[in-house]
Design an enzyme around this catalytic site. Sequence first.
Site, PDB file in Angstrom:
ATOM      1  N   ILE A 140       0.834  -1.204   0.000  1.00 33.88           N
ATOM      2  CA  ILE A 140       0.000   0.000   0.000  1.00 33.88           C
ATOM      3  C   ILE A 140       0.869   1.255   0.000  1.00 33.88           C
ATOM      4  O   ILE A 140       0.419   2.316  -0.398  1.00 33.88           O
ATOM      5  CB  ILE A 140      -0.960   0.046   1.210  1.00 33.88           C
ATOM      6  CG1 ILE A 140      -0.216   0.046   2.542  1.00 33.88           C
ATOM      7  CG2 ILE A 140      -1.953  -1.104   1.153  1.00 33.88           C
ATOM      8  CD1 ILE A 140      -1.095   0.386   3.743  1.00 33.88           C
ATOM      9  N   ASP A 141       2.142   1.102   0.438  1.00 33.29           N
ATOM     10  CA  ASP A 141       3.018   2.277   0.557  1.00 33.29           C
ATOM     11  C   ASP A 141       3.426   2.849  -0.797  1.00 33.29           C
ATOM     12  O   ASP A 141       3.904   3.985  -0.873  1.00 33.29           O
ATOM     13  CB  ASP A 141       4.277   1.916   1.347  1.00 33.29           C
ATOM     14  CG  ASP A 141       3.978   1.671   2.808  1.00 33.29           C
ATOM     15  OD1 ASP A 141       3.022   2.275   3.325  1.00 33.29           O
ATOM     16  OD2 ASP A 141       4.700   0.880   3.440  1.00 33.29           O
TER      17      ASP A 141
ATOM     18  N   MET B 270      -1.741   5.434   6.954  1.00 30.53           N
ATOM     19  CA  MET B 270      -0.448   4.761   6.975  1.00 30.53           C
ATOM     20  C   MET B 270       0.538   5.434   6.014  1.00 30.53           C
ATOM     21  O   MET B 270       0.187   6.381   5.326  1.00 30.53           O
ATOM     22  CB  MET B 270      -0.639   3.294   6.629  1.00 30.53           C
ATOM     23  CG  MET B 270      -1.296   2.495   7.747  1.00 30.53           C
ATOM     24  SD  MET B 270      -1.517   0.751   7.266  1.00 30.53           S
ATOM     25  CE  MET B 270      -1.718  -0.013   8.891  1.00 30.53           C
ATOM     26  N   GLY B 271       1.739   4.893   5.959  1.00 29.58           N
ATOM     27  CA  GLY B 271       2.768   5.432   5.066  1.00 29.58           C
ATOM     28  C   GLY B 271       4.001   5.767   5.875  1.00 29.58           C
ATOM     29  O   GLY B 271       4.017   6.777   6.572  1.00 29.58           O
ATOM     30  N   ARG B 272       5.003   4.914   5.773  1.00 27.43           N
ATOM     31  CA  ARG B 272       6.130   5.034   6.698  1.00 27.43           C
ATOM     32  C   ARG B 272       7.097   6.135   6.287  1.00 27.43           C
ATOM     33  O   ARG B 272       7.309   7.096   7.006  1.00 27.43           O
ATOM     34  CB  ARG B 272       6.853   3.689   6.782  1.00 27.43           C
ATOM     35  CG  ARG B 272       7.919   3.645   7.847  1.00 27.43           C
ATOM     36  CD  ARG B 272       8.699   2.356   7.771  1.00 27.43           C
ATOM     37  NE  ARG B 272       7.949   1.246   8.350  1.00 27.43           N
ATOM     38  CZ  ARG B 272       7.778   0.068   7.759  1.00 27.43           C
ATOM     39  NH1 ARG B 272       8.265  -0.134   6.560  1.00 27.43           N
ATOM     40  NH2 ARG B 272       7.118  -0.898   8.373  1.00 27.43           N
TER      41      ARG B 272
END
Lengths: 419, 419
Positions: B141-142, B187-189
């Site tokens: 998903i990132d 999310m999303g690092r």
Amino acid sequence: MSEDLVGNALIGQSGGPTAVINASVAGVIAEALNNNEIEEIYGTLNGVLGILQEDFVDLASESQQTIRGLKHTPGAALGTCRYKLKKQADFERVLEVFKAHNIRYFFYAGGNDSQDTADKISKLAQEQGYALRVIGIPKTIDNDLAITDHCPGYGSVIKYISTTVREIACDNEAMGQHDLVQIVEVMGRNAGWIAAGASLAKRKDHPHDAPHIILLPEVAFSQEKFIADVQRVLKREKSCMIVVGEGLIDADGNYVSAAEATDAFGHAQLGGAADFLQGLIEQNLPGIKARTVKLGMAQRAAVHAGSKTDVDEAYLAGQAAVKAAINGETDKMITLLRGDHDHYTVETGLAPLSDIANGVKKLPREWINEDGISMNHQFVRYAQPLIQGETVVPYDNGLPVFAKLEKVRVDKQLAAYEL
Amino acid sequence: MSEDLVGNALIGQSGGPTAVINASVAGVIAEALNNNEIEEIYGTLNGVLGILQEDFVDLASESQQTIRGLKHTPGAALGTCRYKLKKQADFERVLEVFKAHNIRYFFYAGGNDSQDTADKISKLAQEQGYALRVIGIPKTIDNDLAITDHCPGYGSVIKYISTTVREIACDNEAMGQHDLVQIVEVMGRNAGWIAAGASLAKRKDHPHDAPHIILLPEVAFSQEKFIADVQRVLKREKSCMIVVGEGLIDADGNYVSAAEATDAFGHAQLGGAADFLQGLIEQNLPGIKARTVKLGMAQRAAVHAGSKTDVDEAYLAGQAAVKAAINGETDKMITLLRGDHDHYTVETGLAPLSDIANGVKKLPREWINEDGISMNHQFVRYAQPLIQGETVVPYDNGLPVFAKLEKVRVDKQLAAYEL
């Protein structure tokens, strides 16, 4: 059949929006246009605030496409409010505005605070001999209105939450090589109706499906029992899904992690139950990962995962409100009555606004299992019909398209009013 | 066309699930069954962990209904892992297991850590002269894998988030008589791809639609600018919607409200960005209500609001992986290549696993507007095709139905392995 009352109608929305409160407005408008007694159909912007300030819009001038679109548009298209009419002058102003615009029919979609407001307006009109028919339309994801079998808005919110729980369960199982606790925080102030609804995510005859622990305000929260419950589930399943309502209450009747703030009606503003539980787990079960999901306002706006049954009933309630008023009813709220058949049927009824205004419908204790953290078949039999069918939302360019009212203003007749 | 390699195929899933990683597995299985070179098609449970422990299941024995159901089942049906092969003995064990089961085709769906693992397995097989074809399938998903235009999983997560933002926007507008700040944490690092995707919620030519502020790790966070931005939006709109990725970074390169913990790969475990912003607003803007939504794992599991384009491409990538391996390719990952046409087209390509393993695809700085909090038309042109079409999920009794694998075990051939 009472004598004809000819004049204008006003519809307002109040309190927190639901996925289907606009469907009720669509039902009112459609039915109002069918009746000669109703000359103009106005909407008040932001509920009673719009009445005090004469902020009315002409709903008959909206396109049919827009009104149809309201059936699958979240939020409250007319705007809503949490403003409480406090002083006698406020109520006098409401009647003054009604008289200025010849409002003879007033429909108010809301929860019990809103029905209380409608009741007081109705009573004052009667005292003053001003012919006015006031019909409330039930609305609340909390499902806590008295008398009605259930409330429009509830079916959609529990369908969305159960869908989400079932999806996250797949994700958690996939990560199953580690012990994982997933905490999903949902709304619900004084009653556990919303959290309980998550139990629909379990497949029939799969009692060990997620959610594994449902925490309800009806069951006093005990930290020791909670930790023991989590440990037992983790031992059996490797992952543990908890659904917690924001109104978690301890044995002394205090909210767990309640904030200081209160809203305009004196209700405590809740939140943070999931974070509190995450902390508890991390302190008491070292090495166990706990993750949180807080659905917040997304849950009451989730038309894209809404219940067709819920939309249809919200629309029906709007239509029924107009029909009742035309028939001479006043000072009542539309209720939903469930049939006695094996298959689910619903028809509308009426209940006095005053009975709704100050009542709260509790989740029956006998629908909660002995373990205090799961629901039995009586709850499932009650709730499952409410999530049947999928709301059909038009998509454009990959996203749902929602209706926006043109909001053609009705000319003000009076001097401005100081709030 | 290289010479025929006949033997068994193994498919594994790794890292965090997406809404479509199971669709890639379905694509691999469907294509594998078309080829005589592949005799048996096995799945490894929990990625490399299942290889080390010989936990294989026979995928050919699953019903066609189940495999078809994988196209719209969240999570990772074979189980996934974040286990990192650390010591040489782990890699030796992998090859020993492959030899024992005559695995000649290995397909691994995952992000860059997973492709790194696949690359090392492939290199060791080459060193040892064991004929093995290894093809990676992109999954995250990132959306941060190098070379590929985009990653399966991304389209669905941003479709779900944009849908949610558009719905909450209706709710916020309804409550518009008070200033309200809504903070949606996604999310999303290390990259802002997911948060940026929320900008699709804006209607065309409505730049003032929500989300009003997108906070990206690519833009250093400044408290002063943030508060000024919120004030400006509130003045204009009465409500302000913020989308924030979990990986918010300040001017010194530190995570804002990063927790102490790190995962098995040494990545900081993030979370709490929304709570941090809520606190900032309440401290600096007295009287302004700020509310948070934390979508957590719900966002990567939200098949019910998934993108058909994304599902189709994930399935295509699975099929392409098998075709490439049969054609003699190895040590490569399937990439998605966008056509040069006005209308969106996609085909698959191949890139060396080592190039994927250690690369990260940054969100282009030139796709972020000057204001640092919104995306320009170049981003929209990139992302909008990825959310087109709605995943069709079968419903039963009001809820989506997901596939569960039977997981018929393959007999173990070797002694147990100590992890």
